[in-house]
Design an enzyme around this catalytic site. Structure first.
Site, PDB file in Angstrom:
ATOM      1  N   LYS A  74      -9.979  -2.831   6.613  1.00 14.03           N
ATOM      2  CA  LYS A  74      -8.872  -2.760   5.656  1.00 14.03           C
ATOM      3  C   LYS A  74      -7.902  -3.891   5.935  1.00 14.03           C
ATOM      4  O   LYS A  74      -7.520  -4.117   7.082  1.00 14.03           O
ATOM      5  CB  LYS A  74      -8.140  -1.412   5.825  1.00 14.03           C
ATOM      6  CG  LYS A  74      -7.017  -1.181   4.825  1.00 14.03           C
ATOM      7  CD  LYS A  74      -7.590  -0.652   3.536  1.00 14.03           C
ATOM      8  CE  LYS A  74      -6.524  -0.540   2.457  1.00 14.03           C
ATOM      9  NZ  LYS A  74      -6.135  -1.851   1.900  1.00 14.03           N
ATOM     10  N   LYS A  98      -3.330  -1.864  14.136  1.00 14.10           N
ATOM     11  CA  LYS A  98      -2.354  -1.119  13.333  1.00 14.10           C
ATOM     12  C   LYS A  98      -2.964   0.179  12.798  1.00 14.10           C
ATOM     13  O   LYS A  98      -2.336   1.247  12.854  1.00 14.10           O
ATOM     14  CB  LYS A  98      -1.873  -2.000  12.175  1.00 14.10           C
ATOM     15  CG  LYS A  98      -0.706  -1.435  11.383  1.00 14.10           C
ATOM     16  CD  LYS A  98      -0.354  -2.338  10.212  1.00 14.10           C
ATOM     17  CE  LYS A  98      -0.018  -3.745  10.654  1.00 14.10           C
ATOM     18  NZ  LYS A  98       0.414  -4.585   9.508  1.00 14.10           N
ATOM     19  N   LYS A 110      -9.025  -8.896   6.862  1.00 11.14           N
ATOM     20  CA  LYS A 110      -7.997  -9.768   6.275  1.00 11.14           C
ATOM     21  C   LYS A 110      -8.683 -10.848   5.472  1.00 11.14           C
ATOM     22  O   LYS A 110      -9.843 -11.204   5.717  1.00 11.14           O
ATOM     23  CB  LYS A 110      -7.138 -10.416   7.359  1.00 11.14           C
ATOM     24  CG  LYS A 110      -5.720 -10.734   6.881  1.00 11.14           C
ATOM     25  CD  LYS A 110      -4.905  -9.458   6.738  1.00 11.14           C
ATOM     26  CE  LYS A 110      -3.482  -9.756   6.300  1.00 11.14           C
ATOM     27  NZ  LYS A 110      -2.668  -8.522   6.219  1.00 11.14           N
ATOM     28  N   THR A 194       5.956  -0.349   2.958  1.00 11.04           N
ATOM     29  CA  THR A 194       6.138  -1.085   4.207  1.00 11.04           C
ATOM     30  C   THR A 194       7.559  -0.910   4.722  1.00 11.04           C
ATOM     31  O   THR A 194       7.788  -0.582   5.892  1.00 11.04           O
ATOM     32  CB  THR A 194       5.822  -2.572   4.007  1.00 11.04           C
ATOM     33  OG1 THR A 194       4.449  -2.705   3.603  1.00 11.04           O
ATOM     34  CG2 THR A 194       6.036  -3.343   5.295  1.00 11.04           C
ATOM     35  N   ASN A 225       9.578  -8.578  -1.154  1.00 10.96           N
ATOM     36  CA  ASN A 225       9.484  -7.157  -1.478  1.00 10.96           C
ATOM     37  C   ASN A 225       9.929  -6.275  -0.308  1.00 10.96           C
ATOM     38  O   ASN A 225      10.789  -5.404  -0.457  1.00 10.96           O
ATOM     39  CB  ASN A 225       8.045  -6.816  -1.870  1.00 10.96           C
ATOM     40  CG  ASN A 225       7.864  -5.337  -2.170  1.00 10.96           C
ATOM     41  OD1 ASN A 225       8.399  -4.826  -3.139  1.00 10.96           O
ATOM     42  ND2 ASN A 225       7.112  -4.652  -1.335  1.00 10.96           N
ATOM     43  N   SER A 356      -1.562   2.727   1.589  1.00 11.54           N
ATOM     44  CA  SER A 356      -2.834   2.210   1.058  1.00 11.54           C
ATOM     45  C   SER A 356      -3.968   3.191   1.354  1.00 11.54           C
ATOM     46  O   SER A 356      -4.863   3.392   0.525  1.00 11.54           O
ATOM     47  CB  SER A 356      -3.153   0.845   1.674  1.00 11.54           C
ATOM     48  OG  SER A 356      -2.450  -0.189   1.023  1.00 11.54           O
TER      49      SER A 356
END
Length: 428
Positions: A74, A98, A110, A194, A225, A356
């Site tokens: 992910k 993470k 990524k 986030t 953001n 997510s």
């Protein structure tokens, strides 16, 4: 084609150092450290994209699946002119850790394209996004590798990508990607996840971080953001935003900056420096923001913004890493020696990947949750893991960063050991 790991990998080498430091506090077999020390697979591709003037341009792109022991990989896709394989693999490593910190059923991945998206029209950006999916289609999928937005990508880009992937698969595939528009199966609560996750960490550990007893002044480096949402969350909770920066400038006001006004001006003008002159707000050199007087410093921009050359200037008591890797290892040592607590990225900004995960689950079930349920679930996970890492830091007498990596490595180690090693002997 699958490419070998580049010999020159300074960012990934630094990340490996975090893994080795964590391993000193655990009984981990050397073969597991060897496995986690390099990515499972990385792919480099050339994307040929038709421009609006009918010429064609090529763009270098990457996708890395670092490790999938705990589940499908992910990780986001970024569009940036300075993107590199080293950066992609390092970010995939951080994503692996993470997800383990949050105890999500994901490994780390990524992706990136080396491009300045500001030079492309909307139509060119869409063609680039679709070309990325076509190039990496064999590597990705809802049960293999699940992308998401990252730097300079957003819900619109994810919408183009899921449409392209579904066309290639011959059927709708909403679980292929997260961070999508709501109309295409995106989750409520994803846009501010986030920042909201980072805010929960601050509130859960407010007393331990000595934030409850300070003047609650905040500087935010990076006003995209995540930075904008963090500013409003902290503002609503009584914190005073005194400094803001973006790629075009910085502003400071000891009396405080109204977060909502800052967001409005940023949206209308594209730069926080347009706030200058309002209510005593003054411009400052963006490089000086990290040295400004504040209690909490929130780096929410790019990697390595706080380094050996400027770490000694930090006056904040606490740094909350809302960006990925904003503090270098050498800066970490300087900050620790100066008594600055760093809340590491693999905890502080993990709210994004957690929601997510919620989106992916909803897509697989084809059943969607109300916003209150998403917020409740996110808070529970952020509170649980931030508390665990704080207690582990006390027990091991380590920094929060080291304790976060110990926490992640313990879970990765348990997963690898539980799966055994004999079934994947490539030499046979």
């Amino acid at each position: 084609m699958v490419t070998p790991v580049e010999e020159f990998h300074p960012q990934l080498d630094n990340a490996r150092g975090l893994l080795l430091e964590a391993a000193r506090h655990l009984d981990v077999h050397p073969s597991i450290i060897e496995q986690l020390g390099s990515p499972k697979e990385s792919m480099t591709a050339r994307l040929m994209v038709r421009m609006d003037d009918n010429t064609e341009r090529s763009f270098t792109a990457w996708r890395c699946r670092y490790d999938d022991t705990k589940g499908p990989t992910k990780g986001g896709i970024r569009f940036h002119p300075d993107a590199s394989l080293d950066e992609v693999e390092t970010l995939a490593f951080r994503m692996m850790c993470k997800c383990a910190v949050m105890n999500l059923p994901f490994g780390g991945g990524k992706g990136a394209v080396r491009v300045d998206p500001r030079t492309l029209s909307r139509a060119e950006l869409e063609r680039l996004s679709r070309a990325y999916v076509r190039a990496f289609y064999p590597l990705m999928g809802p049960d293999r590798d699940i992308p998401a937005p990252d730097v300079n990508t957003n819900a619109s880009v994810m919408g183009w990508m899921v449409d392209e992937y579904s066309a290639l698969a011959g059927k709708p595939q909403p679980a292929f990607i997260t961070g999508k528009p709501i109309a295409l199966g995106g989750s409520l609560g994803r846009s501010d996840a986030t920042a909201r996750g980072g805010f929960h960490v601050v509130k859960n550990l407010e007393k331990e971080l000595n934030l409850a007893d300070c003047d609650k002044t905040v500087c935010i480096q990076g006003f995209g953001n995540a930075g904008q949402h963090m500013a409003t969350f902290l503002h609503n909770d009584g914190y005073k935003i005194v400094g803001l920066s973006d790629s075009r400038g910085a502003v400071y006001c000891a009396d405080g900056i109204d977060a909502y006004e800052a967001v409005r001006v940023k949206h209308e003008t594209g730069m926080v420096s347009a706030l200058a002159g309002m209510n005593g707000i003054q411009t400052m050199d963006p490089d000086d923001l990290i040295a400004a007087d504040c209690c909490l410093l929130v780096p929410a921009a790019l990697e390595e913004m706080i380094n050996k050359d400027n770490a000694h200037r930090v006056k904040a008591k606490v740094i909350l890493e809302l960006a990925n890797g904003p503090v270098t290892p050498k800066a970490d040592k300087i900050l620790e020696d100066n008594g600055v607590i760093v809340v590491p990225d693999i905890l502080a900004n993990a709210g994004g990947v957690t929601v997510s995960y919620f989106e992916w689950v909803q897509n697989l079930q084809m059943f969607y949750w109300e916003l209150d349920e998403i917020h409740t679930r996110l808070k529970a996970i952020m509170d649980r893991e931030s508390r665990a890492i704080w207690e582990l830091a006390k027990a091991t007498k380590t920094s929060m960063r080291t304790s976060a990596y110990i926490h992640a490595l313990r879970r990765l180690n348990d997963a690898i050991e539980a799966g055994g090693t004999q079934g994947h002997d490539d030499s046979r």
